[in-house]
Write a protein that holds these residues in place. Structure first.
Motif, PDB file in Angstrom:
ATOM      1  N   PRO A   7       0.821  -1.212   0.000  1.00 41.44           N
ATOM      2  CA  PRO A   7       0.000   0.000   0.000  1.00 41.44           C
ATOM      3  C   PRO A   7       0.854   1.261   0.000  1.00 41.44           C
ATOM      4  CG  PRO A   7      -0.044  -1.016   2.159  1.00 41.44           C
ATOM      5  CD  PRO A   7       0.693  -1.949   1.233  1.00 41.44           C
ATOM      6  N   PHE A   8       2.022   1.211   0.644  1.00 42.35           N
ATOM      7  CA  PHE A   8       2.891   2.384   0.683  1.00 42.35           C
ATOM      8  C   PHE A   8       3.434   2.694  -0.706  1.00 42.35           C
ATOM      9  CE2 PHE A   8       6.937   4.594   1.348  1.00 42.35           C
ATOM     10  CZ  PHE A   8       6.460   5.691   2.054  1.00 42.35           C
ATOM     11  N   SER A   9       3.759   1.660  -1.472  1.00 43.58           N
ATOM     12  CA  SER A   9       4.271   1.839  -2.821  1.00 43.58           C
ATOM     13  C   SER A   9       3.243   2.544  -3.702  1.00 43.58           C
ATOM     14  CB  SER A   9       4.655   0.491  -3.419  1.00 43.58           C
ATOM     15  OG  SER A   9       5.069   0.652  -4.747  1.00 43.58           O
ATOM     16  N   THR A  10       1.986   2.157  -3.581  1.00 38.17           N
ATOM     17  CA  THR A  10       0.922   2.795  -4.365  1.00 38.17           C
ATOM     18  C   THR A  10       0.760   4.251  -3.957  1.00 38.17           C
ATOM     19  OG1 THR A  10      -0.199   0.679  -4.487  1.00 38.17           O
ATOM     20  CG2 THR A  10      -1.499   2.618  -5.019  1.00 38.17           C
ATOM     21  N   PHE A  11       0.796   4.494  -2.641  1.00 36.79           N
ATOM     22  CA  PHE A  11       0.700   5.863  -2.155  1.00 36.79           C
ATOM     23  C   PHE A  11       1.877   6.699  -2.637  1.00 36.79           C
ATOM     24  CE2 PHE A  11       1.868   9.033   1.057  1.00 36.79           C
ATOM     25  CZ  PHE A  11       0.735   9.842   1.000  1.00 36.79           C
ATOM     26  N   GLN A  12       3.069   6.123  -2.628  1.00 39.93           N
ATOM     27  CA  GLN A  12       4.262   6.833  -3.056  1.00 39.93           C
ATOM     28  C   GLN A  12       4.161   7.205  -4.531  1.00 39.93           C
ATOM     29  OE1 GLN A  12       7.872   4.647  -2.416  1.00 39.93           O
ATOM     30  NE2 GLN A  12       9.180   6.416  -2.768  1.00 39.93           N
ATOM     31  N   LYS A  13       3.701   6.306  -5.368  1.00 39.78           N
ATOM     32  CA  LYS A  13       3.544   6.595  -6.793  1.00 39.78           C
ATOM     33  C   LYS A  13       2.525   7.703  -7.005  1.00 39.78           C
ATOM     34  CE  LYS A  13       4.875   2.054  -8.457  1.00 39.78           C
ATOM     35  NZ  LYS A  13       4.422   0.825  -9.069  1.00 39.78           N
ATOM     36  N   SER A  14       1.444   7.674  -6.225  1.00 40.73           N
ATOM     37  CA  SER A  14       0.409   8.705  -6.321  1.00 40.73           C
ATOM     38  C   SER A  14       0.978  10.062  -5.908  1.00 40.73           C
ATOM     39  CB  SER A  14      -0.782   8.328  -5.444  1.00 40.73           C
ATOM     40  OG  SER A  14      -1.739   9.342  -5.481  1.00 40.73           O
ATOM     41  N   ALA A  15       1.771  10.099  -4.854  1.00 41.34           N
ATOM     42  CA  ALA A  15       2.387  11.348  -4.388  1.00 41.34           C
ATOM     43  C   ALA A  15       3.367  11.879  -5.418  1.00 41.34           C
ATOM     44  CB  ALA A  15       3.078  11.132  -3.049  1.00 41.34           C
ATOM     45  N   GLU A  16       4.148  10.974  -6.033  1.00 35.91           N
ATOM     46  CA  GLU A  16       5.085  11.395  -7.075  1.00 35.91           C
ATOM     47  C   GLU A  16       4.333  11.980  -8.258  1.00 35.91           C
ATOM     48  OE1 GLU A  16       7.478   8.042  -8.065  1.00 35.91           O
ATOM     49  OE2 GLU A  16       8.552   8.078  -6.159  1.00 35.91           O
ATOM     50  N   MET A  17       3.209  11.373  -8.622  1.00 35.02           N
ATOM     51  CA  MET A  17       2.406  11.853  -9.740  1.00 35.02           C
ATOM     52  C   MET A  17       1.826  13.228  -9.429  1.00 35.02           C
ATOM     53  SD  MET A  17       1.969  10.714 -12.621  1.00 35.02           S
ATOM     54  CE  MET A  17       0.927  10.686 -14.011  1.00 35.02           C
ATOM     55  N   ASN A  18       1.354  13.409  -8.198  1.00 36.91           N
ATOM     56  CA  ASN A  18       0.814  14.713  -7.794  1.00 36.91           C
ATOM     57  C   ASN A  18       1.910  15.774  -7.801  1.00 36.91           C
ATOM     58  OD1 ASN A  18      -1.817  13.880  -7.510  1.00 36.91           O
ATOM     59  ND2 ASN A  18      -1.603  13.391  -5.340  1.00 36.91           N
ATOM     60  N   SER A  19       3.093  15.428  -7.317  1.00 34.43           N
ATOM     61  CA  SER A  19       4.219  16.370  -7.332  1.00 34.43           C
ATOM     62  C   SER A  19       4.583  16.748  -8.763  1.00 34.43           C
ATOM     63  CB  SER A  19       5.439  15.776  -6.641  1.00 34.43           C
ATOM     64  OG  SER A  19       5.167  15.564  -5.290  1.00 34.43           O
ATOM     65  N   TYR A  20       4.590  15.759  -9.631  1.00 40.93           N
ATOM     66  CA  TYR A  20       4.894  16.014 -11.042  1.00 40.93           C
ATOM     67  C   TYR A  20       3.834  16.920 -11.659  1.00 40.93           C
ATOM     68  CZ  TYR A  20       5.682  15.235 -16.000  1.00 40.93           C
ATOM     69  OH  TYR A  20       5.905  15.407 -17.339  1.00 40.93           O
ATOM     70  N   SER A  21       2.584  16.672 -11.354  1.00 41.53           N
ATOM     71  CA  SER A  21       1.493  17.495 -11.899  1.00 41.53           C
ATOM     72  C   SER A  21       1.599  18.932 -11.424  1.00 41.53           C
ATOM     73  CB  SER A  21       0.133  16.912 -11.487  1.00 41.53           C
ATOM     74  OG  SER A  21      -0.048  15.639 -12.025  1.00 41.53           O
ATOM     75  N   VAL A  22       1.883  19.122 -10.149  1.00 45.21           N
ATOM     76  CA  VAL A  22       2.042  20.475  -9.602  1.00 45.21           C
ATOM     77  C   VAL A  22       3.230  21.166 -10.257  1.00 45.21           C
ATOM     78  CG1 VAL A  22       2.624  21.781  -7.517  1.00 45.21           C
ATOM     79  CG2 VAL A  22       0.904  19.971  -7.421  1.00 45.21           C
ATOM     80  N   PHE A  23       4.339  20.460 -10.415  1.00 47.90           N
ATOM     81  CA  PHE A  23       5.521  21.036 -11.059  1.00 47.90           C
ATOM     82  C   PHE A  23       5.217  21.436 -12.498  1.00 47.90           C
ATOM     83  CE2 PHE A  23       9.356  20.432 -13.655  1.00 47.90           C
ATOM     84  CZ  PHE A  23      10.158  21.428 -13.095  1.00 47.90           C
ATOM     85  N   LEU A  24       4.539  20.555 -13.228  1.00 47.44           N
ATOM     86  CA  LEU A  24       4.188  20.830 -14.615  1.00 47.44           C
ATOM     87  C   LEU A  24       3.258  22.038 -14.713  1.00 47.44           C
ATOM     88  CD1 LEU A  24       4.572  19.884 -17.513  1.00 47.44           C
ATOM     89  CD2 LEU A  24       2.613  18.373 -17.203  1.00 47.44           C
ATOM     90  N   LEU A  25       2.297  22.139 -13.838  1.00 51.70           N
ATOM     91  CA  LEU A  25       1.387  23.281 -13.824  1.00 51.70           C
ATOM     92  C   LEU A  25       2.140  24.569 -13.529  1.00 51.70           C
ATOM     93  CD1 LEU A  25      -1.528  24.271 -14.003  1.00 51.70           C
ATOM     94  CD2 LEU A  25      -1.735  23.827 -11.556  1.00 51.70           C
ATOM     95  N   LEU A  26       3.092  24.516 -12.612  1.00 46.53           N
ATOM     96  CA  LEU A  26       3.908  25.683 -12.281  1.00 46.53           C
ATOM     97  C   LEU A  26       4.737  26.130 -13.481  1.00 46.53           C
ATOM     98  CD1 LEU A  26       4.924  27.673 -10.129  1.00 46.53           C
ATOM     99  CD2 LEU A  26       6.673  26.002  -9.555  1.00 46.53           C
ATOM    100  N   VAL A  27       5.355  25.196 -14.179  1.00 47.29           N
ATOM    101  CA  VAL A  27       6.166  25.520 -15.359  1.00 47.29           C
ATOM    102  C   VAL A  27       5.303  26.151 -16.449  1.00 47.29           C
ATOM    103  CG1 VAL A  27       7.499  24.508 -17.264  1.00 47.29           C
ATOM    104  CG2 VAL A  27       7.961  23.823 -14.906  1.00 47.29           C
ATOM    105  N   ILE A  28       4.140  25.594 -16.698  1.00 45.15           N
ATOM    106  CA  ILE A  28       3.245  26.145 -17.730  1.00 45.15           C
ATOM    107  C   ILE A  28       2.784  27.545 -17.349  1.00 45.15           C
ATOM    108  CG2 ILE A  28       0.948  25.868 -18.774  1.00 45.15           C
ATOM    109  CD1 ILE A  28       1.477  22.814 -18.670  1.00 45.15           C
TER     110      ILE A  28
END
Length: 102
Positions: A7-28
């Motif tokens: 379950p931690f691995s799934t949560f970690q992937k979700s957190a990484e995806m959210n971080s990536y999305s926030v970073f991408l939104l900031l860059v745009i």
């Protein structure tokens, strides 16, 4: 038989995806703001080569010499006062006066 539960691995992937999305939104967002600011300012400051190719010009009232055409265009776009712009004229109009260089 061993079952793997991650379950931690799934949560970690979700957190990484959210971080990536926030970073991408900031860059745009930053890119959009930069483009809007640059279009508002035009091409100022305008990069010009350091080439001596004198241009004699007038704004209708004054005669000025610029070191090259690019500097004349940069002056017209970035530094002109009250919408005055300089246009190139025959070099004979400038004479030998050293006080009218820009």
């Amino acid at each position: 038989m061993c079952l793997e539960f991650e379950p931690f691995s799934t949560f970690q992937k979700s957190a990484e995806m959210n971080s990536y999305s926030v970073f991408l939104l900031l860059v745009i967002t930053l890119a959009a703001v930069t483009l809007q600011l640059s279009s508002a300012e035009g091409n100022c400051p305008m990069p010009c080569p350091h080439i001596m190719d004198p241009v004699c010009s007038t704004d209708g009232a004054q005669i000025r010499r610029f070191s090259n055409r690019c500097l004349m265009q940069a002056y017209n776009e970035c530094e002109s006062e009250n919408g005055k712009t300089y246009q190139e004229v025959d070099a004979a109009h400038c004479g030998d006066d050293d006080d009218n260089w820009i």
